[in-house]
Each structure stands twice: as C-alpha cells, then as structure tokens.
Design a protein around this motif. Structure first.
Motif, PDB file in Angstrom:
ATOM      1  N   ASP A  73      13.970  17.771 -18.099  1.00 11.67           N
ATOM      2  CA  ASP A  73      14.636  18.714 -17.228  1.00 11.67           C
ATOM      3  C   ASP A  73      15.271  18.218 -16.401  1.00 11.67           C
ATOM      4  OD1 ASP A  73      15.852  21.109 -15.801  1.00 11.67           O
ATOM      5  OD2 ASP A  73      13.654  22.249 -15.677  1.00 11.67           O
ATOM      6  N   ARG A  74      16.702  17.823 -16.623  1.00 13.10           N
ATOM      7  CA  ARG A  74      17.800  17.228 -15.402  1.00 13.10           C
ATOM      8  C   ARG A  74      17.898  18.149 -13.959  1.00 13.10           C
ATOM      9  NH1 ARG A  74      19.468  12.501 -17.368  1.00 13.10           N
ATOM     10  NH2 ARG A  74      17.858  12.171 -18.885  1.00 13.10           N
ATOM     11  N   VAL A  75      18.140  19.327 -14.561  1.00 13.50           N
ATOM     12  CA  VAL A  75      18.055  20.183 -12.855  1.00 13.50           C
ATOM     13  C   VAL A  75      16.737  19.328 -11.945  1.00 13.50           C
ATOM     14  CG1 VAL A  75      18.148  22.386 -11.856  1.00 13.50           C
ATOM     15  CG2 VAL A  75      19.940  21.631 -14.050  1.00 13.50           C
ATOM     16  N   ALA A  76      15.659  19.404 -13.027  1.00 14.78           N
ATOM     17  CA  ALA A  76      13.997  19.642 -12.238  1.00 14.78           C
ATOM     18  C   ALA A  76      14.265  17.945 -11.707  1.00 14.78           C
ATOM     19  CB  ALA A  76      13.193  20.307 -12.852  1.00 14.78           C
ATOM     20  N   LEU A  77      14.343  17.926 -12.331  1.00 15.78           N
ATOM     21  CA  LEU A  77      14.735  16.322 -12.058  1.00 15.78           C
ATOM     22  C   LEU A  77      14.940  15.471 -11.096  1.00 15.78           C
ATOM     23  CD1 LEU A  77      13.646  13.026 -12.823  1.00 15.78           C
ATOM     24  CD2 LEU A  77      15.580  13.023 -14.628  1.00 15.78           C
ATOM     25  N   THR A  78      16.374  16.377 -10.966  1.00 17.79           N
ATOM     26  CA  THR A  78      17.388  15.654  -8.952  1.00 17.79           C
ATOM     27  C   THR A  78      16.685  16.534  -8.226  1.00 17.79           C
ATOM     28  OG1 THR A  78      19.472  16.331 -11.373  1.00 17.79           O
ATOM     29  CG2 THR A  78      19.896  16.540  -9.172  1.00 17.79           C
ATOM     30  N   GLU A  79      16.139  17.415  -8.056  1.00 20.91           N
ATOM     31  CA  GLU A  79      15.823  18.501  -6.956  1.00 20.91           C
ATOM     32  C   GLU A  79      14.934  17.388  -7.147  1.00 20.91           C
ATOM     33  OE1 GLU A  79      14.596  20.040  -4.199  1.00 20.91           O
ATOM     34  OE2 GLU A  79      16.897  20.120  -4.853  1.00 20.91           O
ATOM     35  N   ALA A  80      13.753  16.653  -7.790  1.00 18.42           N
ATOM     36  CA  ALA A  80      12.790  16.120  -7.455  1.00 18.42           C
ATOM     37  C   ALA A  80      12.490  15.132  -7.326  1.00 18.42           C
ATOM     38  CB  ALA A  80      11.452  15.595  -8.781  1.00 18.42           C
ATOM     39  N   TYR A  81      13.723  14.240  -7.390  1.00 16.72           N
ATOM     40  CA  TYR A  81      14.219  12.483  -6.988  1.00 16.72           C
ATOM     41  C   TYR A  81      14.319  12.837  -5.726  1.00 16.72           C
ATOM     42  CZ  TYR A  81      17.540   8.710  -6.404  1.00 16.72           C
ATOM     43  OH  TYR A  81      17.712   7.256  -5.941  1.00 16.72           O
ATOM     44  N   ILE A 105       1.026  -1.327  -0.143  1.00 17.09           N
ATOM     45  CA  ILE A 105      -0.023   0.260   0.436  1.00 17.09           C
ATOM     46  C   ILE A 105       0.910   0.875   0.182  1.00 17.09           C
ATOM     47  CG2 ILE A 105      -1.735   1.460   0.693  1.00 17.09           C
ATOM     48  CD1 ILE A 105      -2.558  -1.324   1.617  1.00 17.09           C
ATOM     49  N   LEU A 106       1.630   1.227   0.802  1.00 17.68           N
ATOM     50  CA  LEU A 106       2.305   2.433   0.333  1.00 17.68           C
ATOM     51  C   LEU A 106       3.358   2.734  -0.329  1.00 17.68           C
ATOM     52  CD1 LEU A 106       3.565   4.633   2.497  1.00 17.68           C
ATOM     53  CD2 LEU A 106       5.988   3.642   3.977  1.00 17.68           C
ATOM     54  N   ASN A 107       3.774   1.674  -0.496  1.00 14.72           N
ATOM     55  CA  ASN A 107       4.688   1.795  -2.332  1.00 14.72           C
ATOM     56  C   ASN A 107       4.400   2.255  -3.044  1.00 14.72           C
ATOM     57  OD1 ASN A 107       6.019   0.905  -4.527  1.00 14.72           O
ATOM     58  ND2 ASN A 107       6.922  -0.819  -3.915  1.00 14.72           N
ATOM     59  N   LEU A 108       2.508   1.635  -3.367  1.00 15.89           N
ATOM     60  CA  LEU A 108       2.254   2.441  -3.681  1.00 15.89           C
ATOM     61  C   LEU A 108       1.732   3.563  -4.219  1.00 15.89           C
ATOM     62  CD1 LEU A 108      -0.063   1.327  -6.834  1.00 15.89           C
ATOM     63  CD2 LEU A 108      -1.853   0.527  -5.269  1.00 15.89           C
ATOM     64  N   GLN A 109       0.888   4.162  -2.975  1.00 14.18           N
ATOM     65  CA  GLN A 109       0.889   5.226  -3.019  1.00 14.18           C
ATOM     66  C   GLN A 109       1.943   6.008  -3.160  1.00 14.18           C
ATOM     67  OE1 GLN A 109      -2.313   5.186  -2.781  1.00 14.18           O
ATOM     68  NE2 GLN A 109      -2.276   3.404  -2.347  1.00 14.18           N
ATOM     69  N   LEU A 110       2.917   5.650  -3.142  1.00 16.48           N
ATOM     70  CA  LEU A 110       4.674   6.637  -3.248  1.00 16.48           C
ATOM     71  C   LEU A 110       4.515   6.581  -4.593  1.00 16.48           C
ATOM     72  CD1 LEU A 110       6.334   5.438  -0.203  1.00 16.48           C
ATOM     73  CD2 LEU A 110       5.577   7.899  -0.326  1.00 16.48           C
ATOM     74  N   MET A 111       4.214   6.050  -4.824  1.00 17.94           N
ATOM     75  CA  MET A 111       5.127   6.104  -6.824  1.00 17.94           C
ATOM     76  C   MET A 111       3.501   6.658  -6.917  1.00 17.94           C
ATOM     77  SD  MET A 111       4.283   2.576  -9.715  1.00 17.94           S
ATOM     78  CE  MET A 111       4.175   2.785 -10.916  1.00 17.94           C
ATOM     79  N   ASN A 112       2.273   6.429  -6.563  1.00 19.43           N
ATOM     80  CA  ASN A 112       1.634   7.131  -7.236  1.00 19.43           C
ATOM     81  C   ASN A 112       0.823   8.960  -7.329  1.00 19.43           C
ATOM     82  OD1 ASN A 112      -0.603   4.704  -7.486  1.00 19.43           O
ATOM     83  ND2 ASN A 112      -1.943   5.055  -6.395  1.00 19.43           N
ATOM     84  N   LEU A 113       2.012   9.330  -6.079  1.00 20.84           N
ATOM     85  CA  LEU A 113       2.450  10.471  -6.099  1.00 20.84           C
ATOM     86  C   LEU A 113       4.137  10.600  -6.629  1.00 20.84           C
ATOM     87  CD1 LEU A 113       2.154  13.498  -4.404  1.00 20.84           C
ATOM     88  CD2 LEU A 113       3.158  12.696  -2.398  1.00 20.84           C
ATOM     89  N   GLY A 114       4.911   9.478  -6.686  1.00 24.67           N
ATOM     90  CA  GLY A 114       6.676  10.361  -6.592  1.00 24.67           C
ATOM     91  C   GLY A 114       6.580   9.864  -8.493  1.00 24.67           C
ATOM     92  N   PHE A 115       5.800   9.657  -8.842  1.00 29.29           N
ATOM     93  CA  PHE A 115       6.377   8.789  -9.839  1.00 29.29           C
ATOM     94  C   PHE A 115       5.375   9.384 -11.106  1.00 29.29           C
ATOM     95  CE2 PHE A 115       4.849   6.080 -14.367  1.00 29.29           C
ATOM     96  CZ  PHE A 115       5.958   6.038 -14.502  1.00 29.29           C
ATOM     97  N   PRO A 116       4.331  10.061 -10.667  1.00 27.33           N
ATOM     98  CA  PRO A 116       4.085  11.385 -12.052  1.00 27.33           C
ATOM     99  C   PRO A 116       4.725  12.858 -11.597  1.00 27.33           C
ATOM    100  CG  PRO A 116       1.935  10.423 -11.018  1.00 27.33           C
ATOM    101  CD  PRO A 116       3.406  10.337 -10.293  1.00 27.33           C
ATOM    102  N   VAL A 117       5.287  12.374 -10.906  1.00 30.39           N
ATOM    103  CA  VAL A 117       5.987  13.820 -10.486  1.00 30.39           C
ATOM    104  C   VAL A 117       7.535  13.824 -11.493  1.00 30.39           C
ATOM    105  CG1 VAL A 117       7.828  14.913  -8.513  1.00 30.39           C
ATOM    106  CG2 VAL A 117       5.541  14.916  -8.431  1.00 30.39           C
ATOM    107  N   LEU A 118       8.708  12.823 -10.627  1.00 34.65           N
ATOM    108  CA  LEU A 118       9.572  12.297 -11.885  1.00 34.65           C
ATOM    109  C   LEU A 118       9.062  12.444 -13.726  1.00 34.65           C
ATOM    110  CD1 LEU A 118      10.744   9.562  -9.350  1.00 34.65           C
ATOM    111  CD2 LEU A 118      11.633  12.451  -9.781  1.00 34.65           C
ATOM    112  N   ALA A 119       8.480  11.992 -14.211  1.00 36.37           N
ATOM    113  CA  ALA A 119       8.059  11.193 -15.253  1.00 36.37           C
ATOM    114  C   ALA A 119       7.570  13.540 -16.048  1.00 36.37           C
ATOM    115  CB  ALA A 119       6.667  10.495 -15.417  1.00 36.37           C
ATOM    116  N   ARG A 120       7.223  14.090 -14.713  1.00 32.58           N
ATOM    117  CA  ARG A 120       6.682  15.295 -15.314  1.00 32.58           C
ATOM    118  C   ARG A 120       7.721  15.627 -15.564  1.00 32.58           C
ATOM    119  NH1 ARG A 120       1.607  18.611 -13.874  1.00 32.58           N
ATOM    120  NH2 ARG A 120       0.763  16.964 -14.195  1.00 32.58           N
ATOM    121  N   GLN A 121       8.886  15.692 -14.935  1.00 34.14           N
ATOM    122  CA  GLN A 121      10.466  16.485 -15.018  1.00 34.14           C
ATOM    123  C   GLN A 121      11.557  15.844 -15.869  1.00 34.14           C
ATOM    124  OE1 GLN A 121      10.200  19.313 -14.484  1.00 34.14           O
ATOM    125  NE2 GLN A 121       8.558  19.265 -12.707  1.00 34.14           N
ATOM    126  N   GLN A 122      10.851  15.023 -16.854  1.00 38.28           N
ATOM    127  CA  GLN A 122      12.225  13.932 -17.291  1.00 38.28           C
ATOM    128  C   GLN A 122      13.280  14.867 -18.317  1.00 38.28           C
ATOM    129  OE1 GLN A 122      10.284  11.026 -19.763  1.00 38.28           O
ATOM    130  NE2 GLN A 122       8.156  11.446 -19.024  1.00 38.28           N
TER     131      GLN A 122
END
Length: 476
Positions: free
Chosen positions: A274-282, A255-272
């Motif tokens: 822009d490497r500077v923004a991607l590093t900060e998002a990561y 459940i935690l893995n899924l919910q963290l992915m639901n939030l984190g994966f779209p954020v990282l995909a949106r910044q793919q």
C-alpha cells in the motif's frame, strides 16, 4: 495492535533495551579500556571483528529475510535454524584448525580467536529466535533476554580483565553474551524447531538473504580492513586510540540502529503493498530515526573533550578529535537510515549493496593511496563516504518508492534544525571544570533540542500533548 504494528509496548521495550544496553556496553567498555590498555584493546577488537564477519552468515543471514518474507512459515524457520547451526559449527571448526596450525608466536592470538568463535553456534540460534519474536512485535521477550545476557557477560568479562588477562576479558564477554542470550531466548520463546530441512521453504529466503549478507559483509570488511590498515600504517597504539573512538561511537550507533530497525523495518515491510500507507509509515520512521539519533551523536561530538578525560583518563586524550569526527559522521549516516530500511522492506537490497561497495572502495582505497600519517586523517577518510551515500539515497527512494524529495526532506528538517540550534547553544557556553562543563552542556543541549523540536514539528507536539493528557488522567 494497530495495522502498522506500532504500539506503546513495543516502543517502550525497544527504548528500554536501547538505553540499558547502550549504558551497559559503554560502561563496560570504558572500564575494560582502563583495565587492558590500548594495545590489548586493539588486539581483542581485531580478533572479535574477524568472528563478527563470519557471524554475518550465521546469526544475521536469515534474520531480515524471515521478517521481510511475510509468508514464511514454520518449515522456513526450522530449516533456517538448522542451516545456521551447521554454519556456526563450520566456522568454529575452521577456527580450531587455524589454532592447531598456528606457530608459537601466534599461539595466544589463535587461542583468543578460537574462544571468540565458540560464540557462533549460539549466535545462529539467537538470530532465528529473534526473527520470530520481532516479526510478531514481541520485543519484550527479546529485550529481557538481551539485557540479562549482557549483564552476565559484563560481569564475566570484567572479572577476567581485572585478573590481568588483558584481551581475554573482552573475548570472554563476547562469547558469554552469545551463549547466555541464546539460552534465555530459548527459555522465553518456548519455541523448539522441527527436525526438517525444506529447500522449497528456504529458496525465497535465500533470494533476499544472500545479497543482504553480501552487503553486510562489505560493511564489516570495511571496518575490519580499516582497523588493520590503521594498525599497519600507524602502529598498534594508534589503532587502539582509533578503536576506542570507534567503540564510543559505534556502540550506541549499532545498538540504536538495530533497535530502530527492529521497530521500523517490520512496519515498513507490513505496508509494502500500500504505497499511501507506506509513504506515511516512511515519514514517521524517518522522524523517529532522526529525532532519536541526531541529538545523541551531535551531542557526543560536542562533549567529547569532557567525556574522554573524565571516563578514560588523560592517557586517552588523543582519541578526542577522532571521537568528534566519527560522531558527526554517524549523525550523517542516520539521515539515510530510514531510506535504507524502506528499500530493504521493498526487497531492493541491491542499493544497500552498492552503498557498501562505494564506502568500502572509497575508505580503503583512500587509505592505501594517501597513506595518512595521522589518525585524524584516517578517520576523515572513514566519514567522507557517508556524505556521498546520504545524498544518493534521496533520488533512489523517489525512484523506487515514489516518495518525492519534498516529503523526504520535510521529514528530516525539524530534527536537523533542532540539532543545529542545540549545537549553537552548547558552543556559546563558557568553559567550566570538566564535570560541571559536561553536565551544563548536557542540560542546555537537551533543553534546546526539545524546545526547538516542539516549536518546529507538529508530530512532536501531538506526542507531547498525548503524554500530558495521559499523565493528567492518571489517578493520584
């Protein structure tokens, strides 16, 4: 909405969904364990696990691809919907055929499998509708549907188990959850798929979805193969103890893995792009993952000796050391989770596939070669591969995304250090009666972790400061 998609509403609903679903699933599971016993619990787990393997190509097949591929339009969503519907119906028909061919000695197991497979068409619809809502950060509608469907399913499953139906209670809960969630999402989303099937729209999705599904298949096969080998080597009762320990760990973990992915994966995909923004998002996603997960699973290992007799009874005490080993293994797994999200957001699914292959080979190969005589030895073979893959993720992220090792390690260090401080504080406490011991460990552990994190992490202090400012500014 901020450019990276993060907003308080999304975080609040994901947090609420994670907490409610974890408590609900754990509470239901513990009650079911008391009602059905180790053998029936293991029987249901094995059969539901087979359906969940198929469901990787139904509910899960296009879900991540539709989020990762930002150009996916209405034709892609509609075409994906109809493909997974046919896949779900095919899986149900195969289960029905197996049920018809089963001999008298397997009739009950075949009927249980067919009932679980009835969830597949509903799961397919759920996967596409969830992808639409999550891509646009409409986590409120996903959370509301999921919570309500799990409440309905828990009520139905407990009622069946309380009537003495054994494994049927768990299967009923599983299928009712899928059907109710699909119905609620259809109502809340208001989306109706077009009657279209566009190969051109599906082609870019399949390039991501196939290796992604293969990776998840290997992970699912590892768990299913592990459970079956433990049952074959050590017996169904031992498999029941192992499965209960797995459920206590993997229920909050998934459940935690899924919910963290639901939030984190779209954020990282949106910044793919822009490497500077991607590093900060990561960096932020890594801190979010480790701050949420490490204290939970390290804490579970620390209180396992109190939790099991209190909630399951003394008959389940052999699962305590298994629970402790698995909880520590889960904590190790979360150290690499943000890296996995990042690689998949960049379209590099092959690394997750290689990780799944390594873990499958090491776990099942170890069981077959060493043939452990004790459940704890078998569980150690499950956990060890996580140490290998967690270490390997660091250089892979550096090579693919250009994020240096120092940045990666600094992101996990505050939460890891605070977790170690929590463990030392809890282990230094005197032994008390079970209920009092659990409460005392929880309070001391939470306080120690929060205090250490605030001292070590500037981002955590900034979040706490903003929270206090909003609380002070609130009228009344």
């Amino acid at each position: 909405m901020p450019p990276n998609g993060l907003n308080r509403r999304s975080v609040a609903w994901i947090t609420a969904e994670t907490m409610v679903n974890t408590l609900l699933m754990l509470g239901t599971m513990l009650l079911m364990a008391r009602l059905v016993g180790p053998s029936e619990f293991a029987r249901a787990a094995l059969l539901i696990g087979l359906v969940q393997l198929v469901n990787l190509y139904v509910e899960g097949f296009f879900h991540d691809a539709l989020i990762q591929h930002r150009e996916a339009g209405e034709d892609a969503f509609a075409s994906a919907f109809w493909v997974v519907q046919w896949a779900g119906l095919l899986g149900l028909m195969v289960a029905a055929g197996g049920c018809a061919l089963a001999g008298p000695g397997w009739a009950r197991d075949a009927a249980l499998l067919l009932a679980a497979a009835a969830s597949l068409p509903f799961s397919g619809a759920t996967g596409i509708m969830n992808a639409r809502l999550r891509r646009e950060f409409r986590h409120d509608r996903v959370a509301q549907s999921t919570i309500l469907s799990r409440l309905l399913a828990a009520s139905a499953g407990i009622g069946v188990a309380a009537a003495g139906a054994g494994a049927w209670g768990l299967v009923t809960q599983f299928t009712v959850a899928a059907a109710a969630n699909a119905a609620l999402l259809a109502w809340r989303s208001g989306w109706r798929p077009r009657r279209t099937l566009s190969v051109a729209a599906l082609r870019p999705l399949v390039r991501f979805a196939l290796p992604n599904a293969a990776m998840h298949t290997l992970s699912g096969a590892r768990l299913q193969g592990f459970t079956m080998l433990v049952a074959g080597l050590l017996g169904l009762t031992a498999a029941g103890y192992v499965n209960m320990a797995f459920r206590l760990v993997t229920t909050p973990q998934v459940i935690l893995n899924l919910q963290l992915m639901n939030l984190g994966f779209p954020v990282l995909a949106r910044q793919q792009a822009d490497r500077v923004a991607l590093t900060e998002a990561y960096r932020l996603v890594t801190k979010m993952v480790t701050t949420a997960a490490l204290p939970i699973f390290a804490g579970l290992a620390l209180v396992a000796g109190d939790v099991v007799p209190l909630v399951l009874g003394p008959g389940w005490m052999p699962s305590v050391p298994l629970l402790q080993i698995l909880a520590l293994g889960a904590a190790l797994g979360f150290l690499r989770l943000a890296g996995s999200f990042l690689l998949r957001a960049l379209g590099h699914v092959r690394f997750s596939f290689h990780n799944a292959v390594i873990q499958l080979v090491l776990t099942l190969g170890g069981l077959l070669l060493l043939r452990p005589s004790d459940p704890a030895q078998a569980v150690v073979l499950w956990v060890l591969p996580a140490m290998v893959t967690a270490a390997a993720t660091l250089p892979i992220v550096r090579r693919v995304a250009g994020i240096d090792l120092t940045t990666q390690l600094r992101a996990v260090l505050p939460s890891l250090t605070a977790t170690l401080a929590m463990a030392m504080a809890v282990l230094s406490l005197p032994q008390l009666p079970v209920a009092a011991d659990l409460v005392c460990k929880a309070l001391v552990g939470a306080t120690t972790f929060a205090t250490a994190l605030l001292l070590l992490d500037r981002d955590a202090r900034d979040v706490a400061r903003r929270f206090l400012h909003r609380a002070e500014a609130r009228p009344g």
